[in-house]
Design a protein around this motif. Structure first.
Motif, PDB file in Angstrom:
ATOM      1  N   GLY A 135      94.618 -29.768  -4.894  1.00 19.84           N
ATOM      2  CA  GLY A 135      95.905 -30.319  -5.301  1.00 19.84           C
ATOM      3  C   GLY A 135      96.391 -31.340  -4.293  1.00 19.84           C
ATOM      4  O   GLY A 135      96.258 -31.137  -3.089  1.00 19.84           O
ATOM      5  N   ILE A 136      96.953 -32.448  -4.802  1.00 11.20           N
ATOM      6  CA  ILE A 136      97.392 -33.565  -3.961  1.00 11.20           C
ATOM      7  C   ILE A 136      98.862 -33.855  -4.229  1.00 11.20           C
ATOM      8  O   ILE A 136      99.280 -33.888  -5.393  1.00 11.20           O
ATOM      9  CB  ILE A 136      96.595 -34.864  -4.298  1.00 11.20           C
ATOM     10  CG1 ILE A 136      95.113 -34.559  -4.551  1.00 11.20           C
ATOM     11  CG2 ILE A 136      96.790 -35.915  -3.213  1.00 11.20           C
ATOM     12  CD1 ILE A 136      94.338 -34.070  -3.376  1.00 11.20           C
ATOM     13  N   PRO A 137      99.677 -34.106  -3.180  1.00 11.29           N
ATOM     14  CA  PRO A 137     101.099 -34.381  -3.397  1.00 11.29           C
ATOM     15  C   PRO A 137     101.362 -35.830  -3.813  1.00 11.29           C
ATOM     16  O   PRO A 137     101.982 -36.602  -3.082  1.00 11.29           O
ATOM     17  CB  PRO A 137     101.717 -34.071  -2.031  1.00 11.29           C
ATOM     18  CG  PRO A 137     100.633 -34.448  -1.063  1.00 11.29           C
ATOM     19  CD  PRO A 137      99.342 -34.105  -1.749  1.00 11.29           C
ATOM     20  N   GLY A 138     100.887 -36.198  -4.988  1.00 18.99           N
ATOM     21  CA  GLY A 138     101.081 -37.560  -5.461  1.00 18.99           C
ATOM     22  C   GLY A 138     100.407 -37.774  -6.806  1.00 18.99           C
ATOM     23  O   GLY A 138      99.722 -36.886  -7.329  1.00 18.99           O
ATOM     24  N   VAL A 139     100.610 -38.948  -7.375  1.00 15.14           N
ATOM     25  CA  VAL A 139      99.998 -39.280  -8.674  1.00 15.14           C
ATOM     26  C   VAL A 139      98.490 -39.380  -8.494  1.00 15.14           C
ATOM     27  O   VAL A 139      97.997 -40.123  -7.649  1.00 15.14           O
ATOM     28  CB  VAL A 139     100.561 -40.606  -9.223  1.00 15.14           C
ATOM     29  CG1 VAL A 139      99.885 -40.971 -10.536  1.00 15.14           C
ATOM     30  CG2 VAL A 139     102.074 -40.498  -9.414  1.00 15.14           C
ATOM     31  N   THR A 140      97.753 -38.603  -9.298  1.00 12.87           N
ATOM     32  CA  THR A 140      96.300 -38.520  -9.143  1.00 12.87           C
ATOM     33  C   THR A 140      95.616 -38.828 -10.471  1.00 12.87           C
ATOM     34  O   THR A 140      95.884 -38.172 -11.485  1.00 12.87           O
ATOM     35  CB  THR A 140      95.897 -37.111  -8.667  1.00 12.87           C
ATOM     36  OG1 THR A 140      96.613 -36.811  -7.462  1.00 12.87           O
ATOM     37  CG2 THR A 140      94.405 -37.024  -8.401  1.00 12.87           C
ATOM     38  N   ILE A 199      90.775 -40.604  -8.061  1.00 16.71           N
ATOM     39  CA  ILE A 199      91.487 -41.279  -6.966  1.00 16.71           C
ATOM     40  C   ILE A 199      92.950 -40.845  -6.932  1.00 16.71           C
ATOM     41  O   ILE A 199      93.531 -40.483  -7.957  1.00 16.71           O
ATOM     42  CB  ILE A 199      91.429 -42.817  -7.083  1.00 16.71           C
ATOM     43  CG1 ILE A 199      92.076 -43.274  -8.399  1.00 16.71           C
ATOM     44  CG2 ILE A 199      90.005 -43.329  -6.976  1.00 16.71           C
ATOM     45  CD1 ILE A 199      92.361 -44.755  -8.439  1.00 16.71           C
ATOM     46  N   VAL A 200      93.529 -40.880  -5.746  1.00 19.97           N
ATOM     47  CA  VAL A 200      94.965 -40.666  -5.591  1.00 19.97           C
ATOM     48  C   VAL A 200      95.623 -42.037  -5.707  1.00 19.97           C
ATOM     49  O   VAL A 200      95.417 -42.909  -4.865  1.00 19.97           O
ATOM     50  CB  VAL A 200      95.293 -40.023  -4.227  1.00 19.97           C
ATOM     51  CG1 VAL A 200      96.797 -39.841  -4.083  1.00 19.97           C
ATOM     52  CG2 VAL A 200      94.565 -38.698  -4.071  1.00 19.97           C
ATOM     53  N   SER A 255     101.223 -39.543 -14.649  1.00 16.57           N
ATOM     54  CA  SER A 255     102.453 -39.391 -13.856  1.00 16.57           C
ATOM     55  C   SER A 255     103.537 -38.614 -14.598  1.00 16.57           C
ATOM     56  O   SER A 255     104.708 -38.660 -14.215  1.00 16.57           O
ATOM     57  CB  SER A 255     102.994 -40.760 -13.434  1.00 16.57           C
ATOM     58  OG  SER A 255     103.327 -41.540 -14.566  1.00 16.57           O
ATOM     59  N   ALA A 256     103.172 -37.899 -15.665  1.00 16.29           N
ATOM     60  CA  ALA A 256     104.154 -37.047 -16.338  1.00 16.29           C
ATOM     61  C   ALA A 256     104.651 -35.979 -15.362  1.00 16.29           C
ATOM     62  O   ALA A 256     103.891 -35.479 -14.537  1.00 16.29           O
ATOM     63  CB  ALA A 256     103.527 -36.383 -17.561  1.00 16.29           C
ATOM     64  N   GLY A 257     105.917 -35.651 -15.457  1.00 13.64           N
ATOM     65  CA  GLY A 257     106.471 -34.619 -14.583  1.00 13.64           C
ATOM     66  C   GLY A 257     107.050 -35.147 -13.288  1.00 13.64           C
ATOM     67  O   GLY A 257     107.475 -34.357 -12.439  1.00 13.64           O
ATOM     68  N   GLU A 258     107.099 -36.476 -13.127  1.00 14.67           N
ATOM     69  CA  GLU A 258     107.661 -37.028 -11.889  1.00 14.67           C
ATOM     70  C   GLU A 258     109.194 -36.938 -11.938  1.00 14.67           C
ATOM     71  O   GLU A 258     109.908 -37.948 -11.975  1.00 14.67           O
ATOM     72  CB  GLU A 258     107.198 -38.473 -11.690  1.00 14.67           C
ATOM     73  CG  GLU A 258     105.726 -38.604 -11.315  1.00 14.67           C
ATOM     74  CD  GLU A 258     105.445 -38.110  -9.900  1.00 14.67           C
ATOM     75  OE1 GLU A 258     106.355 -38.157  -9.051  1.00 14.67           O
ATOM     76  OE2 GLU A 258     104.316 -37.665  -9.642  1.00 14.67           O
ATOM     77  N   ILE A 259     109.678 -35.708 -11.936  1.00 17.81           N
ATOM     78  CA  ILE A 259     111.122 -35.440 -12.028  1.00 17.81           C
ATOM     79  C   ILE A 259     111.885 -36.072 -10.861  1.00 17.81           C
ATOM     80  O   ILE A 259     113.062 -36.393 -10.972  1.00 17.81           O
ATOM     81  CB  ILE A 259     111.381 -33.911 -12.080  1.00 17.81           C
ATOM     82  CG1 ILE A 259     112.853 -33.607 -12.354  1.00 17.81           C
ATOM     83  CG2 ILE A 259     110.897 -33.219 -10.813  1.00 17.81           C
ATOM     84  CD1 ILE A 259     113.155 -32.122 -12.544  1.00 17.81           C
ATOM     85  N   GLY A 260     111.186 -36.294  -9.747  1.00 16.68           N
ATOM     86  CA  GLY A 260     111.819 -36.895  -8.575  1.00 16.68           C
ATOM     87  C   GLY A 260     112.350 -38.294  -8.834  1.00 16.68           C
ATOM     88  O   GLY A 260     113.191 -38.797  -8.081  1.00 16.68           O
TER      89      GLY A 260
END
Length: 387
Positions: free
Chosen positions: A149-154, A160-161, A237-242
């Motif tokens: 798991g990566i803390p960003g759009v993957t 690739i991240v 990038s679905a779920g990018e609630i931030g």
């Protein structure tokens, strides 16, 4: 029937038998035949193959029928047949574990990310995996592969991240780096996506079809499951609630906490709370310390946290309006103050959302990312039951 078709049907029937045994914990051959509507000779042949390949284990006898006769032998799934490595690459720490096929974490390691990020991150991962294998006395032949798991759009297709601000990664070839390090099958995804998979697999979201996982930590992210399937979106990038905007006036003067961060996480994440309270008090304070001050009634902490949680609660209420989930799961470091967050979220939800939704705390601790990574691997790895 063509030879290829017969082999395919045989493989699919074996998978059905395995799924049946995994769901029932312990079940007899006769019960499998009845449940799957397959003949007893067919079941017997396929079960023997699965026993020989160690996917199944024969256990104690079951209950005899009312007519009497010999008690049937039960079958259980052999979760220790193989193992999977789960890696949770966070902005602060890298969590790593080896689990069995039921998601039980057999070994766990953790090390600080930033200390190794620039020079030997992947070598440190390899060292920790080797240490865990030694601890469990298993070799590479027992490891099916790795989920991460990566803390960003993957971009899972390209491996690739796209962007991970906490790691300063852009267009980073994560799968290639992990394959070079481990020479194993690799599957990667956004860290919050893996968390929703883990909760759906063996966590508090089990048996739920529509759920949202919201992680509140350095940033704010979410994973969305619709009709039992992870929803990634067109560009992953679905779920990018931030990135939700929860106050249009405030947004006019918005400046991200960190480059690449969205509006909501810049006003309600752990790093935002830390930055705001530090500025008000004139000294370095963590989000955890801010919540401690809040509980003591500190005026500055109350002002900062109340505003942060109001934005967060509006964002979550918007999700309830959009997706109508069965359950919303809160995780991440800031979720340690769950009772406070829960009250604020429910108050806002009652005010703005068309209906209520159950909001619960994650069922996992620091091993959450490992379990989620393993769930991802099992979800994506087509060769798991190549039998």
């Amino acid at each position: 029937m063509q030879k290829g078709n017969a082999a395919y049907i045989k493989t699919m029937n074996k998978r059905l038998i395995l799924k049946c045994v995994m769901e029932e914990d312990a079940i007899s051959r006769a019960a499998i035949a009845k449940k799957l509507s397959l003949s007893k000779p067919t079941i017997s042949t396929l079960v023997n193959d699965l026993l020989e390949d160690q996917w199944l284990i024969e256990t104690g006898n079951g209950s005899a029928s009312r007519e009497g006769g010999r008690k049937p032998v039960n079958l259980t799934f052999n979760a220790k047949r193989s193992y999977i490595v789960g890696i949770d690459i966070g902005g602060t720490n890298v969590g790593m574990g080896i689990t069995d096929l039921n998601g039980h974490v057999c070994a766990f390691r953790e090390f600080p990310t930033q200390q190794h990020l620039e020079h030997n991150l992947f070598e440190e991962m390899k060292r920790n995996v080797d240490s865990m294998k030694d601890q469990l006395r298993i070799d590479d032949s027992k490891i099916l592969g790795i989920g991460a798991g990566i803390p960003g759009v993957t971009n899972i297709k390209e491996g690739i991240v796209v962007e991970a601000p906490a790691l300063k990664w852009k267009r980073f070839p994560i799968v290639a780096e992990l394959e070079k390090t481990f020479q194993l099958p690799i599957h990667v995804d956004n860290d919050v996506n893996i968390n929703v998979l883990g909760e759906h697999w063996i966590g508090i979201g089990k048996n739920k079809e529509n759920l949202v996982y919201v992680a509140i930590g350095t940033g704010v992210g979410s994973g969305i499951m619709i009709n039992g399937n992870l929803y990634r979106g067109t560009n992953y990038s679905a779920g990018e609630i931030g990135y939700l905007v929860t106050d249009k006036e405030y947004a006019k003067a918005y400046h991200p906490v960190h480059k690449g961060y969205g509006f909501l996480e810049s006003v309600s994440s752990g790093s935002s709370i830390s930055m705001q309270i530090s500025k008000k008090l004139g000294k370095e304070m963590s989000a955890k310390q801010a919540f401690e001050l809040y509980n003591e009634g500190d005026e500055a902490a109350v002002e900062v946290i109340d505003q942060a949680l109001e934005h967060l609660a509006i964002g979550i209420s918007n999700y309830v309006s959009l997706f109508d989930p069965e359950i919303i799961i809160l995780g991440g470091g800031v979720s340690g103050s769950f009772s406070l967050i829960h009250k604020k979220v429910m108050d806002i939800m009652n005010r703005y959302a068309p209906q209520q939704c159950e909001v619960v705390r994650t069922s996992f601790g620091k091993e959450a990312g490992v379990i989620g990574s393993v769930a991802l691997f099992l979800n994506e790895f087509e060769g798991l039951f190549e039998i």
